[in-house]
Design an enzyme around this catalytic site. Structure first.
Site, short mmCIF file in Angstrom:
data_model
loop_
_atom_site.label_atom_id
_atom_site.label_comp_id
_atom_site.label_asym_id
_atom_site.label_seq_id
_atom_site.Cartn_x
_atom_site.Cartn_y
_atom_site.Cartn_z
CG HIS A 1 -8.15 -4.56 1.36
ND1 HIS A 1 -8.96 -4.27 2.44
CD2 HIS A 1 -6.91 -4.10 1.67
CE1 HIS A 1 -8.23 -3.64 3.35
NE2 HIS A 1 -6.99 -3.53 2.92
CG HIS B 1 -1.94 -8.94 6.10
ND1 HIS B 1 -0.73 -8.29 5.97
CD2 HIS B 1 -2.81 -8.01 6.55
CE1 HIS B 1 -0.86 -7.04 6.35
NE2 HIS B 1 -2.12 -6.84 6.70
P1 A2P Z 1 -4.67 -3.14 5.53
O1 A2P Z 1 -5.43 -4.27 6.10
O2 A2P Z 1 -5.44 -2.34 4.55
O3 A2P Z 1 -3.36 -3.56 4.91
P2 A2P Z 1 -0.39 -0.57 10.56
O4 A2P Z 1 0.89 -1.08 9.96
O5 A2P Z 1 -0.82 0.74 10.00
O6 A2P Z 1 -0.41 -0.63 12.03
O7 A2P Z 1 -1.52 -1.58 10.06
C1 A2P Z 1 -1.41 -2.95 10.26
C2 A2P Z 1 -2.48 -3.65 9.44
O8 A2P Z 1 -3.77 -3.38 9.96
C3 A2P Z 1 -2.51 -3.23 7.99
O9 A2P Z 1 -2.65 -4.39 7.25
C4 A2P Z 1 -3.66 -2.26 7.90
O10 A2P Z 1 -4.34 -2.09 6.70
C5 A2P Z 1 -4.57 -2.72 8.99
N1 A2P Z 1 -5.21 -1.56 9.62
C6 A2P Z 1 -4.59 -0.51 10.21
N2 A2P Z 1 -5.48 0.34 10.76
C7 A2P Z 1 -6.70 -0.18 10.51
C8 A2P Z 1 -8.04 0.22 10.81
N3 A2P Z 1 -8.31 1.35 11.50
N4 A2P Z 1 -9.06 -0.55 10.37
C9 A2P Z 1 -8.82 -1.68 9.68
N5 A2P Z 1 -7.58 -2.12 9.37
C10 A2P Z 1 -6.54 -1.38 9.78
#
Ligand code: A2P
Length: 220
Positions: free
Chosen positions: A151, A69
């Site tokens: 991304h 995603h």
């Molecule tokens: P990404 O979008 O780079 O894949 P987690 O499993 O750590 O709770 O994260 C769930 C999703 O949200 C993941 O897809 C992650 O990164 C994104 N994510 C986690 N923390 C943040 C943040 N502080 N800012 C933006 N995206 C985040």
């Protein structure tokens, strides 16, 4: 609206349809396999291993988690700044559940993450939070165009959280913006491979991968 304080998701984003997930994973695996064997990569292995001479199997080095995603807003069940405002934005509600085509324009690899850069359309940018680039604690990222951070995380090294992938991308784009062209290493079948130092590799795809994706949210 449909979202209330008690029902805000962990994050909003575009979720790649399952048919294209396999294709993206395969392309990424092929790239890692090729990169792994290149002399130019071996020359900088120390960035990944901490030791010269040590081998690395990139396919093993990165772990993939969950379905592919592109996060738009990490709302952390309502705890993140602006979570409620985002959920209540009429544009978010309008496009919720709709499918559009994400353009994956580059692949990048660092000692921490592997990901795909997403080039958003004007319409997709309407769903992009205004502060996504500013919130990142990456020098010079705040002056990058909106949507630069977009991304798809394809894998993380052991102990690395997926949030790192967007930060790694911003770091590379900030270097480009500062005029650092990187070192053009090779024209590969998939595209041109550039090295930006400190283990940062960017493959600009000759042909972007078109990935249909549904704008929705994830509760976990
Ligand atoms: P990404 O979008 O780079 O894949 P987690 O499993 O750590 O709770 O994260 C769930 C999703 O949200 C993941 O897809 C992650 O990164 C994104 N994510 C986690 N923390 C943040 C943040 N502080 N800012 C933006 N995206 C985040």
């Amino acid at each position: 609206g449909p979202f209330t304080d008690v029902s805000l998701p962990l994050f909003f984003g575009w979720f790649l349809l399952s048919s294209v997930q396999d294709k993206v994973r395969c392309t990424s695996m092929d790239f890692l396999k090729t990169l792994d064997t290149m002399d130019a990569f071996k020359k900088h292995l120390i960035d990944f291993t901490g030791k010269a001479e040590k081998e690395v199997d990139l396919e093993q080095y990165f772990q993939a988690k969950g379905s592919l995603h592109c996060t738009t807003k990490f709302s952390d069940y309502g705890k993140a700044d602006g979570a409620k405002e985002y959920a209540e934005n009429p544009v978010v509600q309008k496009f919720y559940g709709s499918v559009s085509e994400l353009s994956l324009s580059a692949l990048f690899v660092t000692p921490r993450t592997v990901g795909a850069r997403v080039s958003l359309t004007e319409e997709q940018l309407l769903l992009w939070p205004a502060d996504a680039e500013k919130e990142a604690d990456v020098p010079a990222a705040a002056s990058l165009p909106q949507g630069s951070r977009a991304h798809v995380t394809l894998g993380c090294a052991e102990g690395v959280e997926p949030v790192q992938t967007g930060l790694d991308l911003l770091e590379i784009l900030a270097l480009q913006q500062e005029g650092q062209q990187g070192e053009l290493v090779e024209e590969m079948e998939l595209g041109s491979l550039t090295y930006y130092g400190n283990g940062r590799w960017l493959l600009s795809l000759r042909e972007s991968i078109c990935a249909p994706a549904c704008f929705s949210s994830y509760y976990g």
